[in-house]
Scaffold this motif. Structure first.
Motif, PDB file in Angstrom:
ATOM      1  N   ASP A   1      -7.742   9.001   4.271  1.00 51.65           N
ATOM      2  CA  ASP A   1      -8.687   8.890   3.154  1.00 51.65           C
ATOM      3  C   ASP A   1      -8.318   7.670   2.294  1.00 51.65           C
ATOM      4  OD1 ASP A   1      -6.722   9.536   1.317  1.00 51.65           O
ATOM      5  OD2 ASP A   1      -7.169  11.670   1.382  1.00 51.65           O
ATOM      6  N   GLU A   2      -9.147   7.414   1.287  1.00 51.56           N
ATOM      7  CA  GLU A   2      -8.970   6.179   0.513  1.00 51.56           C
ATOM      8  C   GLU A   2      -7.623   6.105  -0.198  1.00 51.56           C
ATOM      9  OE1 GLU A   2     -12.249   5.332  -1.998  1.00 51.56           O
ATOM     10  OE2 GLU A   2     -13.694   5.871  -0.469  1.00 51.56           O
ATOM     11  N   ASN A   3      -7.175   7.261  -0.702  1.00 55.06           N
ATOM     12  CA  ASN A   3      -5.888   7.246  -1.405  1.00 55.06           C
ATOM     13  C   ASN A   3      -4.739   6.937  -0.456  1.00 55.06           C
ATOM     14  OD1 ASN A   3      -6.923   7.804  -3.940  1.00 55.06           O
ATOM     15  ND2 ASN A   3      -7.020   9.992  -3.496  1.00 55.06           N
ATOM     16  N   GLU A   4      -4.849   7.487   0.756  1.00 57.14           N
ATOM     17  CA  GLU A   4      -3.813   7.188   1.749  1.00 57.14           C
ATOM     18  C   GLU A   4      -3.791   5.702   2.070  1.00 57.14           C
ATOM     19  OE1 GLU A   4      -3.176   9.733   5.341  1.00 57.14           O
ATOM     20  OE2 GLU A   4      -4.802  10.846   4.393  1.00 57.14           O
ATOM     21  N   ILE A   5      -4.976   5.111   2.162  1.00 58.09           N
ATOM     22  CA  ILE A   5      -5.045   3.675   2.461  1.00 58.09           C
ATOM     23  C   ILE A   5      -4.362   2.892   1.336  1.00 58.09           C
ATOM     24  CG2 ILE A   5      -6.593   1.712   2.789  1.00 58.09           C
ATOM     25  CD1 ILE A   5      -8.644   3.761   3.880  1.00 58.09           C
ATOM     26  N   ARG A   6      -4.683   3.247   0.100  1.00 60.16           N
ATOM     27  CA  ARG A   6      -4.064   2.562  -1.049  1.00 60.16           C
ATOM     28  C   ARG A   6      -2.550   2.703  -1.014  1.00 60.16           C
ATOM     29  NH1 ARG A   6      -8.222   4.871  -3.966  1.00 60.16           N
ATOM     30  NH2 ARG A   6      -9.895   3.354  -4.033  1.00 60.16           N
ATOM     31  N   ARG A   7      -2.108   3.927  -0.793  1.00 58.67           N
ATOM     32  CA  ARG A   7      -0.651   4.177  -0.790  1.00 58.67           C
ATOM     33  C   ARG A   7       0.011   3.419   0.362  1.00 58.67           C
ATOM     34  NH1 ARG A   7      -1.845   9.514  -2.261  1.00 58.67           N
ATOM     35  NH2 ARG A   7      -1.863  10.175  -0.080  1.00 58.67           N
ATOM     36  N   GLY A   8      -0.631   3.484   1.531  1.00 53.75           N
ATOM     37  CA  GLY A   8      -0.062   2.830   2.713  1.00 53.75           C
ATOM     38  C   GLY A   8       0.063   1.330   2.509  1.00 53.75           C
ATOM     39  N   VAL A   9      -0.967   0.734   1.933  1.00 54.22           N
ATOM     40  CA  VAL A   9      -0.948  -0.721   1.722  1.00 54.22           C
ATOM     41  C   VAL A   9       0.111  -1.081   0.687  1.00 54.22           C
ATOM     42  CG1 VAL A   9      -2.290  -2.631   0.792  1.00 54.22           C
ATOM     43  CG2 VAL A   9      -3.325  -1.103   2.448  1.00 54.22           C
ATOM     44  N   SER A  10       0.231  -0.266  -0.370  1.00 58.86           N
ATOM     45  CA  SER A  10       1.194  -0.620  -1.422  1.00 58.86           C
ATOM     46  C   SER A  10       2.639  -0.416  -0.965  1.00 58.86           C
ATOM     47  CB  SER A  10       0.921   0.200  -2.683  1.00 58.86           C
ATOM     48  OG  SER A  10       1.173   1.561  -2.402  1.00 58.86           O
ATOM     49  N   ARG A  11       2.832   0.382   0.088  1.00 62.45           N
ATOM     50  CA  ARG A  11       4.206   0.635   0.568  1.00 62.45           C
ATOM     51  C   ARG A  11       4.682  -0.415   1.575  1.00 62.45           C
ATOM     52  NH1 ARG A  11       3.268   6.463   0.875  1.00 62.45           N
ATOM     53  NH2 ARG A  11       2.583   6.136   2.998  1.00 62.45           N
ATOM     54  N   ARG A  12       3.844  -1.350   1.923  1.00 63.00           N
ATOM     55  CA  ARG A  12       4.242  -2.320   2.954  1.00 63.00           C
ATOM     56  C   ARG A  12       5.426  -3.178   2.476  1.00 63.00           C
ATOM     57  NH1 ARG A  12      -1.817  -4.204   4.601  1.00 63.00           N
ATOM     58  NH2 ARG A  12      -2.171  -2.589   6.155  1.00 63.00           N
ATOM     59  N   PRO A  13       6.395  -3.380   3.367  1.00 62.55           N
ATOM     60  CA  PRO A  13       7.588  -4.121   2.936  1.00 62.55           C
ATOM     61  C   PRO A  13       7.384  -5.639   2.984  1.00 62.55           C
ATOM     62  CG  PRO A  13       7.865  -3.361   5.176  1.00 62.55           C
ATOM     63  CD  PRO A  13       6.514  -2.884   4.745  1.00 62.55           C
ATOM     64  N   VAL A  14       6.557  -6.163   2.096  1.00 57.54           N
ATOM     65  CA  VAL A  14       6.387  -7.632   2.053  1.00 57.54           C
ATOM     66  C   VAL A  14       7.271  -8.181   0.929  1.00 57.54           C
ATOM     67  CG1 VAL A  14       4.071  -7.771   3.015  1.00 57.54           C
ATOM     68  CG2 VAL A  14       4.334  -7.337   0.609  1.00 57.54           C
ATOM     69  N   ARG A  15       7.703  -9.426   1.128  1.00 55.72           N
ATOM     70  CA  ARG A  15       8.565 -10.037   0.112  1.00 55.72           C
ATOM     71  C   ARG A  15       7.756 -10.371  -1.135  1.00 55.72           C
ATOM     72  NH1 ARG A  15      11.507 -15.043   2.552  1.00 55.72           N
ATOM     73  NH2 ARG A  15       9.505 -15.294   3.589  1.00 55.72           N
ATOM     74  N   SER A  16       8.437 -10.429  -2.240  1.00 54.12           N
ATOM     75  CA  SER A  16       7.747 -10.832  -3.475  1.00 54.12           C
ATOM     76  C   SER A  16       7.595 -12.357  -3.472  1.00 54.12           C
ATOM     77  CB  SER A  16       8.554 -10.391  -4.686  1.00 54.12           C
ATOM     78  OG  SER A  16       9.727 -11.167  -4.768  1.00 54.12           O
TER      79      SER A  16
ATOM     80  N   PRO B   1      -0.107   4.662  10.872  1.00 55.54           N
ATOM     81  CA  PRO B   1      -1.504   5.137  10.856  1.00 55.54           C
ATOM     82  C   PRO B   1      -2.434   4.233  10.059  1.00 55.54           C
ATOM     83  CG  PRO B   1      -0.007   6.705   9.793  1.00 55.54           C
ATOM     84  CD  PRO B   1       0.844   5.669  10.415  1.00 55.54           C
ATOM     85  N   ILE B   2      -1.917   3.609   8.998  1.00 53.20           N
ATOM     86  CA  ILE B   2      -2.765   2.713   8.201  1.00 53.20           C
ATOM     87  C   ILE B   2      -3.096   1.458   9.014  1.00 53.20           C
ATOM     88  CG2 ILE B   2      -2.926   1.388   6.051  1.00 53.20           C
ATOM     89  CD1 ILE B   2      -2.907   4.389   5.627  1.00 53.20           C
ATOM     90  N   ASP B   3      -2.078   0.931   9.727  1.00 54.28           N
ATOM     91  CA  ASP B   3      -2.327  -0.237  10.580  1.00 54.28           C
ATOM     92  C   ASP B   3      -3.344   0.113  11.668  1.00 54.28           C
ATOM     93  OD1 ASP B   3      -0.474  -1.518   9.073  1.00 54.28           O
ATOM     94  OD2 ASP B   3       1.100  -1.554  10.596  1.00 54.28           O
TER      95      ASP B   3
END
Lengths: 171, 105
Positions: free
Chosen positions: B4-19, A102-104
């Motif tokens: 909402d904005e918090n969901e966007i923040r949470r969603g972006v921070s949960r993305r599985p990108v490598r360090s 949903p975020i994407d």
């Protein structure tokens, strides 16, 4: 004096910013398929152009601008490829895409510039001035775009128009 | 769908990108300049191929030119072409309404 005289001196910069740039590319591209690839390419371009960097300032704005341009270029290429595929097989049934996050989906519903601004504002917590500096656009442009993005979120969540007018989005 | 904005923040921070630490070895490898020996070998191979191509073009025999031939009964053949039929074929037109094509066995 260059900012990064050798690859080893570039390492802390990569370690500090890689995940952030990859996530930024993910938001702008609307999917994670090429995000890390774009991030790697952006770091390579920053390293190759290090002679032009001001050693007194951080290279982060240049890195994010480069990543944004790479994303735009890849999106254009994707669109051309899709058009060519359609020309080559107009009657072929397209493969069903995987279920989208949903975020994407939300990021994909924005314009490309709005995606970059929304990511920087919501995910990195930057204000309009900082976003303008990092993307190399006017501050007023960022403010206007942020206002539109917020308005879409508020409209969808059912906040009345009067309440929306009271919301400060300038950052 | 509009999170909402918090969901966007949470969603972006949960993305599985490598360090950055995980991604560094690959980036470091791409930062190294290409090995000069390998580049030299590639240039040598490309130059040799080019030379071979130029030599084969230079030494290629010239295409045979059309020649005038006489038919045994005295017709003069003033034009022999090889396009669209065997190269050795002879075309004769003894008069306006006759066209003879002679193809050798």
């Amino acid at each position: 004096m260059s900012s990064f005289p050798d690859p080893e001196s570039f390492r802390p910069f990569v370690e500090e910013n890689f995940a952030g740039v990859a996530s930024f590319a993910w938001s702008v591209m609307g999917s994670g398929l090429e995000a890390e690839d774009v991030a790697q390419e952006a770091f390579l371009l920053v390293y190759r152009g290090r002679a032009r960097l001001d050693p007194a300032r951080t290279a982060r704005p240049y890195l994010y601008r480069t990543a944004f341009r790479l994303c735009l270029s890849r999106l254009r290429r994707q669109r051309r490829r899709a058009a060519l595929a359609l020309l080559a097989a107009p009657l072929a049934r397209p493969a069903s895409p995987p279920p989208a996050d949903p975020i994407d989906s939300w990021f994909r519903s924005l314009s490309r510039r709005q995606r970059a601004i929304a990511h920087m504002h919501f995910a990195r917590g930057l204000n309009a001035g900082e976003i303008a500096e990092q993307l190399g656009v006017q501050r007023v442009t960022v403010r206007v775009q942020l206002k539109r993005i917020r308005a879409r979120i508020l409209t969808a969540s059912g906040v009345p128009a009067a309440a929306r007018r009271c919301t400060d989005v300038s950052g | 769908m509009f999170p909402d904005e918090n969901e966007i923040r949470r969603g972006v921070s949960r993305r599985p990108v490598r360090s950055g630490a995980q991604a560094w070895p690959e980036i470091a490898r791409r930062l190294q300049p290409a090995a000069p020996v390998r580049r030299g070998r590639l240039s040598f191979a490309a130059a040799s191929l080019l030379l071979l191509l130029a030599a084969s073009l230079w030494l290629r025999p010239a295409p045979p030119r059309p020649t005038l031939r006489s038919a045994p009964r005295g017709f003069l053949v003033n034009r022999v072409e090889s396009r669209g039929r065997p190269a050795a074929a002879v075309v004769l037109q003894p008069d306006r309404d006759t066209l003879l094509v002679i193809v050798p066995e």
